[in-house]
Each structure stands twice: as C-alpha cells, then as structure tokens.
Design an enzyme around this catalytic site. Structure first.
Site, PDB file in Angstrom:
ATOM      1  N   SER A 195      12.895  -5.787  -5.275  1.00  0.00           N
ATOM      2  CA  SER A 195      14.105  -5.985  -4.220  1.00  0.00           C
ATOM      3  C   SER A 195      13.476  -5.998  -3.016  1.00  0.00           C
ATOM      4  O   SER A 195      14.042  -6.545  -1.802  1.00  0.00           O
ATOM      5  CB  SER A 195      14.896  -4.930  -4.375  1.00  0.00           C
ATOM      6  OG  SER A 195      14.230  -3.615  -4.293  1.00  0.00           O
ATOM      7  N   TYR A 196      12.145  -5.553  -2.862  1.00  0.00           N
ATOM      8  CA  TYR A 196      11.593  -5.841  -1.473  1.00  0.00           C
ATOM      9  C   TYR A 196      11.459  -7.325  -0.884  1.00  0.00           C
ATOM     10  O   TYR A 196      10.615  -7.998  -1.523  1.00  0.00           O
ATOM     11  CB  TYR A 196       9.928  -5.217  -1.436  1.00  0.00           C
ATOM     12  CG  TYR A 196       9.985  -3.751  -1.611  1.00  0.00           C
ATOM     13  CD1 TYR A 196      11.308  -3.012  -1.669  1.00  0.00           C
ATOM     14  CD2 TYR A 196       8.658  -3.071  -1.841  1.00  0.00           C
ATOM     15  CE1 TYR A 196      11.096  -1.684  -1.879  1.00  0.00           C
ATOM     16  CE2 TYR A 196       8.800  -1.717  -2.028  1.00  0.00           C
ATOM     17  CZ  TYR A 196      10.101  -0.941  -1.821  1.00  0.00           C
ATOM     18  OH  TYR A 196       9.955   0.471  -2.218  1.00  0.00           O
ATOM     19  N   GLY A 197      12.054  -7.540   0.234  1.00  0.00           N
ATOM     20  CA  GLY A 197      12.133  -8.665   0.850  1.00  0.00           C
ATOM     21  C   GLY A 197      12.625 -10.017  -0.137  1.00  0.00           C
ATOM     22  O   GLY A 197      12.410 -10.876  -0.155  1.00  0.00           O
TER      23      GLY A 197
END
Length: 321
Positions: free
Chosen positions: A52-54
């Site tokens: 989910s990061y970036g």
C-alpha cells in the site's frame, strides 16, 4: 549496528529498521538510494515496506535499487499486505486470495522470488483469523516468504496466531506495532504476549510520528509532516499538552547527555523488553543519518527510569488490581 534475534526465530535483524512509507511520494528515487546505501553501510539490514505504500511505488523503487545500489543479499525485506486500494478508498482485506495475490504483486514489484518477512497489515473483522493464517502458511510453504508476522493486531490475536501457526510447525516471527514514548498502549497486552510467546516486536513510528524529534516544540515547520495535506492528521494527535510534557522531558534529558532529542527517544525504545527493531521512517538522507547514532547509545538507568515514569500508562483492571 547491533543485530538482534527476531523473536525465537533464527532471523537476526538490525536494531534500527529502514521504513519506506514515504518512498515514491515524498522521497524520490535518488534520495531513497542514498538512504539505502547509508543504512547498509551503517550495518542495517531490515528494510520495511508494504504493497500500500505509494500505491506500490515504494516496492518498485526498492526493486530498482536492488542490484544497482546494493545486493539483495545485503538486506532483509519485510512487506505487508491486507489493505487494498478501491474506488471508494482503502479497504481492509486479509482474506486468503487477497493476501496471496498481493504477495505475488509485491514480489513482481520488488523483482525477487521471496521476501524475508510477510506481514498482515491490519486485522480484518470480516475474515476469520484461521483463513488469514492459512494464507501465511501457504506463503511460507510455497517459498514466497521465509517468515510471517502480524501488524497492528491486539494481544489476543497475537497469542492465538502464535498457537495456531505453531500447530503447523511455523513461528509467528513478529508483531509490528506503533510504539514510542508517546504511544505505550502495546505494553498492556501485545508486548507481554509477544515476550512470553517468543514473538519479536517491530516498533513502527518510534519517534512518535516525528514529534519526538523535537521539531514541533516551538512551531510547525513548513516542510514537516504536520504541515502537509496528507499527513497533518497523522501527526496531530501527538501535539497535545500531555505529549508536549513528554517531549520536553526527553529534550531536557538530551541536553544533559549532549545528544539530540531523537537519539534519546530511540535509545529508550531500543532498551524496552522484546523490541527487536525500531522502524524509522526518514524522508531524507539527512534525517536517516541523524537517527543512526541512536543505535549505539545506552541510556543511564536512572534517566531511562525517569522517562518511563513521565510517560507511564495508566493501567487498570485487569492489568493491575
């Protein structure tokens, strides 16, 4: 940098881990590469990311840096799954299909055939814990992950997951939780459960979402997270009067030791029982370099005790009678 055993597994992780939540959004690939080189040169090995990061950009940057900047053998990769982007915003989904599909996509972005730690990012009230754990077992059995972990789960789920995985010959390697002088709630149940069961604690936001750096003591810097549109709400809960009192105490201790405030805050956390690694999340190479000396700082017991007292939890039934 010290290498610590992750729970009762054979995996040894650096006392500071490199968090990459800002990579691909607030941290560009050039700065990310410099961070990664400096981190490995300092003896760090644990790199933490998530699907989910970036929107996957963090993993993509790591994938491009592996081989070009450092060797895959130099790092331990921890990635997380269980939060999906949808047309209506982020959705928690720790079902078997979602976790395994997410892992496959993460491996593709990272350009590797396995991760060292595969972590469920959040409890999913709609999916039975047994199904979630079955996905973790399949990830290990297929060779796509070496170890498994849970993030942000309560103590009872950490305990149940540990028992159910052990029945299949697996270890729950770690519980990844927010933990700092400004957030000690995990000491009620999660940390006692983890230490009793041999589960390592990976502490995220060990600097209290940046507040324990001391940067917010006088004002909100224009280039800080608290001034950004997407992270202001993340920082705001730790700008109240109670947290300010703790930050001032840490700053006073730091002045006495002639060390930066953030080093004292990190050193306190690294001295807590069960903590295998503190996952720092620097946005810039300079921020990373300011954190690295904390790994070598041992606080005087009296000072650590004073910080314990000023930030202590208000425990009640059933933790204390």
């Amino acid at each position: 940098m010290e290498l610590r055993q992750l729970g009762r597994t054979g995996l040894r992780v650096s006392s500071l881990g490199l968090g990459t939540m800002t990579w691909g959004r607030d941290t560009d690939e050039g700065d990310a590469g410099e961070q990664l080189r400096d981190f490995v040169d300092a003896g760090g090995n644990l790199v933490d990311t998530a699907a989910s990061y970036g929107g996957g950009a963090s993993e993509e940057i790591i994938g491009r840096l592996l081989g070009s900047t450092i060797s895959r053998d130099d790092v331990l990769l921890c990635t997380k799954a269980g939060i999906r982007a949808t047309a209506h915003g982020a959705s928690i989904d720790a079902s078997r299909g979602s976790l395994l599909d997410s892992l496959d996509a993460s491996l593709a972005r990272l350009g590797v055939d396995h991760v060292d730690v595969f972590c469920v990012q959040s409890p999913d009230p709609r999916t039975p814990l047994t199904e979630t754990l079955d996905a973790l077992r399949r990830a290990v059995d297929s060779g796509r992950a070496r170890y498994v972990a849970l993030a942000n789960h309560p103590g009872w789920q950490v305990g149940r997951a540990s028992a159910l995985l052990e029945a299949h010959g697996l270890e729950l390697a770690a519980a990844q939780v927010e933990y700092s002088l400004l957030e000690r709630g995990v000491e009620r149940e999660v940390v006692p459960a983890a230490t009793d069961l041999g589960v390592g604690v990976l502490a995220w936001s060990p600097l209290g979402r940046g507040v324990l750096t001391g940067k917010y003591r006088r004002t909100i810097p224009a280039d800080s997270r608290a001034a950004s549109t997407h992270l202001a709400g993340f920082v705001q809960p730790y700008l109240d009067s109670d947290c300010t009192s703790i930050v001032e105490a840490v700053a006073t201790a730091a002045e006495g030791l002639e060390r930066p405030t953030l080093e004292v805050a990190l050193a306190w956390l690294l001295g807590r029982p069960g903590v295998s690694s503190a996952l720092i999340g620097p946005r810039t190479p300079a921020q990373l370099r300011s954190c690295l000396p904390a790994a070598e700082l041992d606080l005087p017991p009296a000072l650590a005790g004073a910080l314990d007292d000023i930030s202590a939890l208000q425990l009640g039934y059933p933790e204390r009678r």
